[in-house]
Design a protein around this motif. Structure first.
Motif, PDB file in Angstrom:
ATOM      1  N   PHE A   1       0.822  -1.198   0.000  1.00 50.80           N
ATOM      2  CA  PHE A   1       0.000   0.000   0.000  1.00 50.80           C
ATOM      3  C   PHE A   1       0.864   1.258   0.000  1.00 50.80           C
ATOM      4  O   PHE A   1       0.601   2.216  -0.727  1.00 50.80           O
ATOM      5  CB  PHE A   1      -0.921  -0.036   1.217  1.00 50.80           C
TER       6      PHE A   1
ATOM      7  N   LEU B   1      -3.906   2.398  -7.579  1.00 51.76           N
ATOM      8  CA  LEU B   1      -3.407   1.098  -8.027  1.00 51.76           C
ATOM      9  C   LEU B   1      -2.972   0.198  -6.864  1.00 51.76           C
ATOM     10  O   LEU B   1      -3.440  -0.941  -6.756  1.00 51.76           O
ATOM     11  CB  LEU B   1      -2.267   1.320  -9.017  1.00 51.76           C
ATOM     12  N   PRO B   2      -2.121   0.703  -5.940  1.00 56.89           N
ATOM     13  CA  PRO B   2      -1.754  -0.168  -4.810  1.00 56.89           C
ATOM     14  C   PRO B   2      -2.981  -0.564  -3.999  1.00 56.89           C
ATOM     15  O   PRO B   2      -3.051  -1.676  -3.486  1.00 56.89           O
ATOM     16  CB  PRO B   2      -0.815   0.699  -3.979  1.00 56.89           C
ATOM     17  N   GLN B   3      -3.944   0.338  -3.953  1.00 60.94           N
ATOM     18  CA  GLN B   3      -5.144   0.004  -3.171  1.00 60.94           C
ATOM     19  C   GLN B   3      -5.882  -1.172  -3.785  1.00 60.94           C
ATOM     20  O   GLN B   3      -6.333  -2.075  -3.083  1.00 60.94           O
ATOM     21  CB  GLN B   3      -6.061   1.220  -3.096  1.00 60.94           C
ATOM     22  N   ALA B   4      -5.985  -1.144  -5.114  1.00 59.05           N
ATOM     23  CA  ALA B   4      -6.665  -2.261  -5.773  1.00 59.05           C
ATOM     24  C   ALA B   4      -5.899  -3.553  -5.542  1.00 59.05           C
ATOM     25  O   ALA B   4      -6.489  -4.609  -5.276  1.00 59.05           O
ATOM     26  CB  ALA B   4      -6.796  -1.984  -7.266  1.00 59.05           C
TER      27      ALA B   4
ATOM     28  N   PHE C   1      -5.508   2.654   7.246  1.00 60.12           N
ATOM     29  CA  PHE C   1      -6.023   2.761   5.887  1.00 60.12           C
ATOM     30  C   PHE C   1      -6.989   3.948   5.778  1.00 60.12           C
ATOM     31  O   PHE C   1      -6.961   4.696   4.796  1.00 60.12           O
ATOM     32  CB  PHE C   1      -6.728   1.470   5.471  1.00 60.12           C
TER      33      PHE C   1
ATOM     34  N   ALA D   1      -7.639   5.445   2.173  1.00 63.39           N
ATOM     35  CA  ALA D   1      -7.996   4.208   1.487  1.00 63.39           C
ATOM     36  C   ALA D   1      -9.239   3.611   2.132  1.00 63.39           C
ATOM     37  O   ALA D   1      -9.165   2.583   2.801  1.00 63.39           O
ATOM     38  CB  ALA D   1      -6.843   3.220   1.522  1.00 63.39           C
TER      39      ALA D   1
ATOM     40  N   LEU E   1     -10.064  -0.122   1.386  1.00 62.96           N
ATOM     41  CA  LEU E   1      -9.222  -1.091   2.089  1.00 62.96           C
ATOM     42  C   LEU E   1      -9.672  -1.212   3.524  1.00 62.96           C
ATOM     43  O   LEU E   1      -9.741  -2.316   4.073  1.00 62.96           O
ATOM     44  CB  LEU E   1      -7.770  -0.638   2.044  1.00 62.96           C
TER      45      LEU E   1
ATOM     46  N   SER F   1      -1.235   4.753 -12.663  1.00 63.20           N
ATOM     47  CA  SER F   1      -2.425   5.218 -11.953  1.00 63.20           C
ATOM     48  C   SER F   1      -3.093   6.400 -12.638  1.00 63.20           C
ATOM     49  O   SER F   1      -4.312   6.534 -12.605  1.00 63.20           O
ATOM     50  CB  SER F   1      -2.040   5.632 -10.544  1.00 63.20           C
TER      51      SER F   1
ATOM     52  N   TYR G   1      -5.693   5.311 -14.935  1.00 64.27           N
ATOM     53  CA  TYR G   1      -6.914   4.843 -14.283  1.00 64.27           C
ATOM     54  C   TYR G   1      -7.738   6.014 -13.780  1.00 64.27           C
ATOM     55  O   TYR G   1      -8.956   6.040 -13.899  1.00 64.27           O
ATOM     56  CB  TYR G   1      -6.573   3.895 -13.135  1.00 64.27           C
TER      57      TYR G   1
ATOM     58  N   VAL H   1     -10.828   2.590  -7.375  1.00 67.47           N
ATOM     59  CA  VAL H   1     -10.339   1.274  -6.946  1.00 67.47           C
ATOM     60  C   VAL H   1     -11.277   0.177  -7.439  1.00 67.47           C
ATOM     61  O   VAL H   1     -10.856  -0.826  -8.013  1.00 67.47           O
ATOM     62  CB  VAL H   1     -10.203   1.229  -5.406  1.00 67.47           C
ATOM     63  N   ASN H   2     -12.565   0.426  -7.257  1.00 64.39           N
ATOM     64  CA  ASN H   2     -13.529  -0.585  -7.692  1.00 64.39           C
ATOM     65  C   ASN H   2     -13.540  -0.728  -9.214  1.00 64.39           C
ATOM     66  O   ASN H   2     -13.636  -1.838  -9.748  1.00 64.39           O
ATOM     67  CB  ASN H   2     -14.924  -0.202  -7.185  1.00 64.39           C
TER      68      ASN H   2
ATOM     69  N   ILE I   1     -11.054  -0.264 -11.193  1.00 64.15           N
ATOM     70  CA  ILE I   1      -9.875  -1.056 -11.567  1.00 64.15           C
ATOM     71  C   ILE I   1     -10.173  -2.541 -11.386  1.00 64.15           C
ATOM     72  O   ILE I   1      -9.888  -3.372 -12.250  1.00 64.15           O
ATOM     73  CB  ILE I   1      -8.653  -0.656 -10.716  1.00 64.15           C
ATOM     74  N   LEU I   2     -10.783  -2.866 -10.257  1.00 66.65           N
ATOM     75  CA  LEU I   2     -10.990  -4.285  -9.941  1.00 66.65           C
ATOM     76  C   LEU I   2     -11.963  -4.962 -10.898  1.00 66.65           C
ATOM     77  O   LEU I   2     -11.715  -6.079 -11.348  1.00 66.65           O
ATOM     78  CB  LEU I   2     -11.521  -4.432  -8.516  1.00 66.65           C
TER      79      LEU I   2
END
Lengths: 112, 959
Positions: free
Chosen positions: A44, A70-73, B648, B653, B656, B727, B730, B744-745, B747-748
């Protein structure tokens, strides 16, 4: 902040490794959990630390105002997989205990 | 029909035939199928001929990995065409022959399947227009030859011969693959045409020699050249049709084919001359000399094959254009006479029941036709005029004489060529005269008769070819040879004259010398030859024995010596080795990397420092308590997890943090469920012995080093400026392309959806493994009964183990029961908002499974299952299918796998809603997470419901 987090990662990782090298299976599982905290935090933090800059897009904010997503994903999936491996280890631990009658990593109490 | 279709059909046909024949149970049907396929393949090969006029090259390109510059290319030129004729023509004859040779009780489906597949692999080798493709088919031939040589797998010698052949040729194939990759790298392309055009650059490249060595290892091992020749005699335990096909015309010719194919690129250097020419000369002599002393009919032929291939290799090694032409000519001639000789040997074996030269003799009295054919074929092998072997041998002598590498080498080469030729006359005489002439011997295992007509016909056709080529060379083989040699040499094609009579010249004199010498030696020494088993002098140095020694060393002696040092039954030292290796690897990576430990860091927030003080105390406390106070350790580890969860939040984050928090809860529950099966451990019962204390100091040192290293690495990484990270892409495109605000979501489930698909598959697999492991779970005896706490609180009834007693945990149970729908609703909320706000499938899935498990804990498994039907396996399966279907859905609309589509729709009452197809994918993720998590938890929870085992049973297992 960076120094604190680095020290924290060091303490978590060191404790994890020490437990990993212990003879009892439960200690090993705990060690793996601690080690995975350390590794998750490490991955992270590679993106740099940001305060108050969630990677959720807002109106009129520049790219520089967001934390690195990106690190979070990466860590998010790592957390879930980490849970899965912990569960698997726990079950292997239980099975080994059932089969060998001992909770020693090596399956028998040769050494304390 | 366009030529692309023909070449493609030519490659696919044998494999299709193989697949059909494989399962056939009817001998006659399998034979007809194989004959049909081989005949059709031969017809197709012949049909290609008109397109090849004027040296044209037929290329068929099928895109494969265009981004890597790799295509499937079928490339047919003159050389490939000549080999196609050999492969399909001799293949057809072998198929017919095998029908009568193989024992009646064999149904032949498997045999023909393998044979046809081998034919396809050989077609693949010779038509490969891309060196990677060539290496693939090359290995395929090794693999299929293993299966064919070991076809009669009841015999130990067949298995051993097959194994040796596989190890040698497939090992050589790996070297070849490496060499071809190097070659492609040097030439800048893996395409054969590009490589052929880059000859000068390749030969001048500094990697030329290593690459040549690797390619030569592949080619020489395949063609059974010294020092890898020993696999071929061993492979003689194969059924004779296999030998006739693989060890005369195809498999062993693949090596020389490759040398020819790459001849324009690699040949002509000093290294090429010494490596290829040297190996060829050694095999020529060694093979011929050994063949003289063999007593087994097929072994004579095997060693003679080594020798003749040595001749071809040596011709190629000379590097002269005339040598290359002679090599191609001899490839054809050797294939025809050797295939017919193998078939004749098979006929003898079939009729008499033995292959021992000392027991055979005078067979012309009982099988005159076979004897005549075999005599002509062996005369061709010996190089008698008016037969094809004579012509190529003359060309060989001429080429050997015309090399100029200094006087010694020249004279030596010419002399040795005559010597080898003399040996070949001797063994041909032994084969022909010894077996067929003279007096008919008694005491043969079977009474010999003439073999069936269909067994003689293939031999007859091949012998006819030998004679035709020998008598009318220019008319019969001239154009084909021109075509094939033109494909290799291009403009440099030398003028060669395929006449029988060139006048009295040096090659003719050499031939006469070799022939006369051979006859005299045979007449004088035939008794001595028959008494020996091995070569004089050199017979004691057997490459075979060296190979076996090395194999034994590598597979048995060495591992046995290393095993105690590097492995064992104890896992603890292995874990230590793993940790140390990881630390060492990280240290090596850090060493030499510029790292900045400057103090550019942001100010330390006292709150954050305090938070992590707590975290560190938790971690160290867990370390201290993990041995004797498991619950305390679990709580402390959970504390450390919560601290990292708060971090986090602190560090932007939220996703997370949410996931970590939920996972924390589930992990704790899982471990709590498992705790009761562990043995009690009380502090102070086993005082530390000095070695144990020493071990702790050592592990402490390791842990300290790892911790310090991690801290340093993390600090350096955080201070390292991140430039040009992916990043930005993204962040810029999450909304426009992914249709979501939560990057984040997005990306996933969108940008890296394929990774997530892999991830949830892992999750599903782990859950299934847990489930499977727990099905066979046997708890230790002392933990079978209900735990003390439950007994004290009266949770269990007298007979059962269900925590469903009337008053047990009544208030918490009620609360959980009321809360469960709320938690599920919260999970739904997390899921739906996931694309735009923190949340998403992972978090939502875990939330829902938490609700489920809380119910199990508070109410007991029986209570829940009486009221709620949970089918975790179905959740997992449906989730995976949904995720996959979403991905495939994109394919249906012509987009790449897993690309998503988003749109805002306006619905009555609900207003404007953002909808993305990624939501469906996320639903799949949700399903897998719910299913996997609850599968594991429920399986663990169910352990308490098991009936205890009978005491005797338990006692046995524990003792």
């Amino acid at each position: 902040m960076e120094l604190v987090l680095a020290l924290a990662i060091g303490v978590l990782g060191g404790s994890g490794v020490w437990l990993l090298l212990r003879p009892r299976t439960f200690q090993v599982v705990m060690g793996l959990t601690l080690l995975s905290y350390a590794v998750n935090l490490f991955i992270f933090c590679v993106g740099g630390l940001r305060l108050g800059a969630d990677p959720v897009l807002r109106e009129g904010a520049g790219l520089i105002e967001y934390a690195d997503p990106l690190p979070q994903a990466l860590v998010l999936t790592a957390i879930v997989i980490g849970f899965a491996t912990t569960a698997l280890f726990l079950v292997v631990l239980l099975a080994s205990r059932g089969f060998t009658g001992s909770d020693h990593v090596d399956g028998k109490d040769g050494a304390p | 029909m366009p030529h692309d279709t023909v070449s493609f059909a030519l490659l696919c046909l044998p494999f299709a035939g193989a697949a059909l024949a494989w399962r056939m149970r009817h001998r006659q049907a399998a034979t007809w199928l194989a004959i049909g396929v081989a005949a059709l393949a031969l017809g197709l090969s012949l049909a290609v001929r008109p397109w090849l006029a004027d040296g044209a090259v037929l290329r068929t390109v099928l895109p494969w990995l265009p981004s890597l510059g790799l295509d499937l290319v079928l490339r047919v030129d003159g050389l490939a065409w000549l080999f196609l004729l050999l492969i399909c023509g001799i293949g057809l004859l072998v198929v017919v022959y095998a029908r009568y040779y193989m024992p009646e009780e064999d149904r032949l489906g498997r045999f023909y399947g393998l044979l046809l597949a081998f034919m396809g692999a050989m077609v693949g080798v010779v038509t490969a227009g891309n060196v990677v493709q060539l290496a693939f088919f090359w290995e395929l031939t090794s693999l299929l030859s293993f299966l064919l040589i070991g076809y009669w797998n009841q015999g130990a010698s067949a298995r051993e011969g097959a194994r040796t052949a596989l190890i040698v040729t497939a090992g050589g194939g790996l070297c070849l693959f490496a060499g071809l990759l190097l070659l492609g790298h040097i030439a800048g392309s893996y395409d054969l045409d590009a490589i052929l055009a880059a000859g000068d650059a390749v030969r001048a490249h500094p990697w030329y020699v290593p690459m040549l060595v690797l390619v030569a290892l592949g080619a020489l091992s395949k063609s059974a050249q010294f020092p890898f020749h020993f696999w071929l005699p061993q492979a003689m335990s194969a059924p004779t049709p296999v030998s006739a096909y693989l060890h005369s015309a195809t498999m062993v010719k693949a090596g020389v084919f490759l040398l020819l194919r790459l001849w324009p690129v690699l040949a002509g250097t000093e290294a090429w001359f010494w490596i290829i020419g040297g190996a060829g000369l050694a095999s020529l002599l060694l093979g011929a000399a050994s063949a003289v002393f063999q007593q087994d009919l097929k072994a004579v032929l095997a060693y003679s094959t080594i020798s003749h291939l040595g001749l071809i290799t040596m011709l190629l090694g000379l590097g002269s254009t005339l040598g290359a032409v002679a090599a191609i000519f001899h490839i054809v001639n050797h294939a025809t006479f050797k295939a017919s000789l193998f078939m004749a040997a098979g006929a003898v074996d079939h009729e008499t029941g033995t292959r021992d030269l000392r027991r055979l003799g005078g067979l012309r009295h009982v099988m005159p036709i076979t004897a005549t054919l075999a005599l002509v074929a062996s005369a061709a092998m010996a190089g008698v005029p008016l037969l094809n072997g004579f012509l190529s041998k003359e060309m060989f002598f001429a080429a050997a004489l015309s090399t100029h590498r200094g006087l010694t080498v020249d004279t030596l080469a010419a002399g040795l060529a005559v010597l080898a030729s003399m040996f070949s006359v001797i063994y041909s005489l032994r084969f022909a005269v010894g077996v067929f002439l003279g007096r008919l011997r008694d005491g043969l295992p079977r009474t010999p008769h003439e073999p069936p007509y269909w067994m003689r016909l293939p031999i007859g056709l091949l012998v006819l070819a030998c004679v035709l080529v020998g008598v009318l060379p220019a008319q019969v083989i001239g154009p084909t040879l021109d075509l094939a040699a033109g494909a290799v040499l291009g403009e440099a094609l030398p003028a060669f004259d395929l006449a029988i009579w060139h006048g009295v010249n040096a090659p003719l004199l050499m031939s006469v010398l070799a022939f006369a010498g051979g006859c005299v030696a045979y007449a004088g020494l035939r008794g001595w030859f028959a008494r020996r088993e091995t070569l004089p002098l050199l017979g004691r140095f057997s490459a075979q024995r060296v190979f076996e020694r090395v194999l034994a060393l590598l597979t048995s002696t060495l591992p046995q010596a290393l095993e105690p040092a590097y492995s064992g039954r104890r896992l603890q030292p292995q874990l230590r080795v793993i940790v140390l290796a990881a630390a060492l690897a990280a240290g090596l990576a850090m060493y030499g990397t510029p790292m900045h430990f400057g103090l550019r860091a942001s100010a330390v927030d006292p709150g954050f420092a305090l938070l992590w003080l707590l975290g560190a105390v938790c971690a160290l406390g867990a370390v201290r308590q993990a041995k004797f106070h498991r619950l305390a350790a679990l709580v402390l580890v959970g504390g450390a997890g919560l601290v990292s969860c708060v971090s986090f939040v602190w560090l932007s984050a939220p996703d997370l943090a949410a996931t970590q928090l939920l996972v924390e809860v589930v992990t704790t529950i899982v471990i709590l469920l498992g705790l009761r099966w562990l043995p009690k451990r009380v502090a102070g019962l086993s005082p530390d012995a000095p070695p144990a204390r020493w071990r702790r100091y050592r592990d402490g040192a390791v842990a300290g080093v790892v911790g310090l290293g991690l801290a340093g690495l993390a600090y350096a990484a955080m201070l390292h400026p991140v430039a040009n990270s992916a990043s930005h892409f993204y962040l810029e495109n999450a909304l426009s392309q992914g249709g979501g605000h939560n990057v984040v979501n997005v990306i996933l489930v969108d940008f890296r959806g394929f990774d997530t698909l892999g991830e949830i598959s892992v999750l599903a697999i782990v859950a299934l493994s847990v489930f499977a492991l727990l099905r066979r779970f046997r708890p230790a005896v002392e933990s079978v009964g209900a735990p003390m706490q439950q007994r004290l609180q009266g949770a269990t009834r007298e007979d059962g183990y269900d925590a469903g007693g009337a008053d047990y945990l009544r208030i918490p149970g009620l609360i959980v029961q009321l809360m469960a729908p709320v938690i599920v609703l919260f999970g739904m909320h997390l899921f739906l908002r996931g694309h735009d706000l923190p949340g998403g499938g992972f978090a939502a899935g875990i939330t829902v499974s938490v609700a489920l498990v809380l119910l199990y804990m508070a109410r007991g498994a029986r209570w829940v299952e009486a009221r709620l039907k949970v089918a975790p396996l179905r959740w997992v399966g449906l989730g995976l299918l949904l995720a996959l279907a979403t991905g495939l859905g994109a394919l249906a609309f012509g987009h790449p796998f897993l690309s998503s589509h988003s749109r805002h729709v306006v619905l009555p009452l609900l207003g404007e809603l953002p909808l993305a197809s990624a939501l469906l994918f996320d639903l799949g993720v949700f399903g897998v997470v719910v299913g996997a998590t609850s599968l594991m938890l429920v399986a663990l929870a169910h352990q308490s419901l098991r009936q205890p085992r009978a005491p005797t049973d338990a006692g046995k297992e524990d003792g």
